[in-house]
Motif scaffolding. Structure first.
Motif, PDB file in Angstrom:
ATOM      1  N   GLU A  79       0.860  -1.182   0.000  1.00  0.00           N
ATOM      2  CA  GLU A  79       0.000   0.000   0.000  1.00  0.00           C
ATOM      3  C   GLU A  79       0.897   1.233   0.000  1.00  0.00           C
ATOM      4  OE1 GLU A  79      -2.802   0.516   3.233  1.00  0.00           O
ATOM      5  OE2 GLU A  79      -3.579   2.367   2.336  1.00  0.00           O
ATOM      6  N   ASN A 113      -4.275   5.104  -2.258  1.00  0.00           N
ATOM      7  CA  ASN A 113      -5.465   5.686  -1.636  1.00  0.00           C
ATOM      8  C   ASN A 113      -5.979   6.862  -2.445  1.00  0.00           C
ATOM      9  OD1 ASN A 113      -5.733   4.311   1.167  1.00  0.00           O
ATOM     10  ND2 ASN A 113      -3.549   4.785   0.973  1.00  0.00           N
ATOM     11  N   GLU A 116      -7.660   2.300  -3.519  1.00  0.00           N
ATOM     12  CA  GLU A 116      -8.330   2.155  -2.221  1.00  0.00           C
ATOM     13  C   GLU A 116      -9.190   3.380  -1.962  1.00  0.00           C
ATOM     14  OE1 GLU A 116      -5.953   1.242   1.176  1.00  0.00           O
ATOM     15  OE2 GLU A 116      -5.066  -0.538   0.251  1.00  0.00           O
ATOM     16  N   ASP A 165     -11.737   0.607   1.648  1.00  0.00           N
ATOM     17  CA  ASP A 165     -10.842   0.778   2.803  1.00  0.00           C
ATOM     18  C   ASP A 165     -11.646   0.983   4.083  1.00  0.00           C
ATOM     19  OD1 ASP A 165      -8.420   1.088   4.096  1.00  0.00           O
ATOM     20  OD2 ASP A 165      -7.788   2.836   2.944  1.00  0.00           O
ATOM     21  N   LYS A 214     -11.230  -4.101   2.882  1.00  0.00           N
ATOM     22  CA  LYS A 214     -10.188  -3.984   3.909  1.00  0.00           C
ATOM     23  C   LYS A 214     -10.875  -3.767   5.256  1.00  0.00           C
ATOM     24  CE  LYS A 214      -6.157  -2.310   3.122  1.00  0.00           C
ATOM     25  NZ  LYS A 214      -4.998  -1.396   2.907  1.00  0.00           N
TER      26      LYS A 214
HETATM   27 MG    MG Z   1      -5.695   2.625   2.622  1.00  0.00          MG
END
Ligand code: MG
Ligand code: C2E
Ligand code: MG
Ligand code: MG
Length: 294
Positions: free
Chosen positions: A59, A114, A146, A176, A197
C-alpha cells in the motif's frame, strides 16, 4: 460574533483554538509549496498472502517531509489537502509516483493507492489513473485503488460508473476501513469491488481479553459477507502473532500491519522486495530496513 453570542466563552476566542487555527493556516501555506518543493514522498507497506506467507504487494502511503517540522502525518495534512482542493494535484502525483516505483518491483507485485472523495468529484481521476499507467508502463492489474465508503456516498452513480470503467481496464478496487462507514448491504452489492479492507479497530481487538470474542465474530461476519459478494478480505493493522493466527483461522486472504513492516521508503521497499524475492518473507522482515515511523 462574540458580542452576539453574549458570552465570553465563545470558542472563537479560546486562545488555544485560535493558536491551532493559525497553525493550520501556516501549515496550509507550506502545503501549497510542498509538491513543487519535492517534500512529498511515497512510502510502501507490504501486504501479505496470509495462507502462503508471501508478499503480494504494497500500500502506498504519502509522507510530507516538512523542512522544519519533520515528518507530518497524513492524518494532519490529508484533511488540509482535501479542504483546500490541493488533494487533486497531490493525488495525481501519488498515482504517478506509486506506479513508477511499482514498475521496478519484480514479478507481479501490486501497488495500492489511496484516493480521496474529492478526486472523484473534482478531478479527471480516470485520466490520472490511465496516464499513470501509461507513463510507468505498469500493467493495469498491478494497480489497486483504495477508497472509503464516504468517498462513494457523495455521488454514488458517478463513482460506480467510474470504478466500473477502471475495473474493465484491469485495475483492482478495494474498499478501505470497512466497518466504520454507513453504507447499506444493498449499496455495497452495487459497487464494483475486488476486496474489502477490514478496519484496523476490529483487528486490534482480536487478542483483547474482553473485546476479543466480539471482534472475532465481526471479522468472521465481514469475511463471510465478502465471500458472498465474491471479494477478497484484507486485514489492516496486524500487530501481533495472535491476531495473525485468528485471521488465518478465519480464512482472511491478505494481511498488512506493523507485524510485517511499517511503511518503508522507496529505497527500503526496493531492498525489501529483492530480499523477499530471493530469500523469502522472513528474510526481508528480519532485515530491519530503515523505515520512517510517523
Ligand atoms: Mg488505505
Ligand atoms: P489507510 O489508508 O487506512 O492506511 C493505513 C494506515 O494504518 C496507515 O497510516 C498505516 O501506516 C497505518 N498502519 C499500518 N499498519 C498498522 C499497524 O499495525 N498498527 C497501526 N496502529 N497502524 C498501522 P498513515 O500512513 O498514517 O495514513 C493514514 C491515512 O491517511 C490512510 O489510512 C489514508 O486514509 C490517508 N492517506 C495516506 N496516504 C494517502 C494518499 O496518498 N492519498 C490519500 N488520499 N490518502 C492517503
Ligand atoms: Mg485503511
Ligand atoms: Mg484508515
Amino acid at each position: 460574533a462574540a458580542k452576539a453570542a453574549g458570552r465570553d466563552r465563545l470558542v472563537l476566542y479560546e486562545p488555544t483554538l485560535q493558536h491551532e487555527a493559525q497553525d493550520r493556516v501556516a501549515l496550509l501555506a507550506d502545503l501549497r509549496l510542498a509538491l513543487d518543493a519535492g517534500q512529498l514522498e511515497m512510502h510502501y507497506q507490504p501486504q501479505i498472502d496470509l495462507a502462503r506467507g508471501r508478499v503480494l504487494g504494497f500500500e502506498a502511503l504519502m509522507r510530507w517531509r516538512h523542512p522544519t517540522r519533520g515528518l507530518v502525518p497524513p492524518a494532519v495534512f490529508i484533511p488540509l489537502a482535501e479542504h483546500s482542493g490541493l488533494i487533486v494535484a497531490m493525488g495525481a502525483w501519488a498515482l504517478q509516483t506509486a506506479c513508477r516505483d511499482a514498475a521496478r518491483w519484480p514479478g507481479t507485485l501490486r501497488v495500492a493507492v489511496n484516493v480521496s472523495a474529492l478526486q472523484f468529484e473534482r478531478s479527471p481521476m480516470e485520466q490520472h489513473v490511465l496516464e499513470a499507467l501509461q507513463h510507468s508502463g505498469l500493467a493495469a492489474d498491478r494497480l489497486e485503488i483504495e477508497l472509503t465508503e464516504s468517498a462513494l456516498l457523495q455521488d454514488s452513480q458517478h463513482a460506480i460508473d467510474l470504478l466500473a470503467r477502471l475495473r474493465t481496464v484491469g485495475v483492482h478496487i478495494a474498499l478501505d476501513d470497512f466497518g466504520t462507514g454507513f453504507s447499506s448491504l444493498a449499496y455495497l452489492r452495487r459497487l464494483p469491488l475486488d476486496q474489502l479492507k477490514i478496519d484496523r479497530a476490529f483487528i486490534a481487538d482480536l487478542d483483547h481479553p474482553r473485546a476479543g470474542p466480539t471482534a472475532r465474530a465481526i471479522v468472521s461476519a465481514v469475511h463471510d459477507l465478502a465471500r458472498a459478494l465474491g471479494l477478497r478480505t484484507v486485514a489492516e493493522g496486524i500487530e501481533t502473532e495472535a491476531q495473525q493466527q485468528v485471521l488465518t483461522e478465519l480464512g482472511c486472504d491478505v494481511g498488512q500491519g506493523f507485524l510485517y513492516a511499517h511503511a518503508l521508503t522507496r529505497e527500503a521497499t526496493q531492498a525489501f522486495v529483492e530480499l523477499a524475492h530471493r530469500d523469502g518473507l522472513a528474510a526481508a522482515r528480519g532485515a530491519h530496513l530503515d523505515s520512517v515511523h510517523p
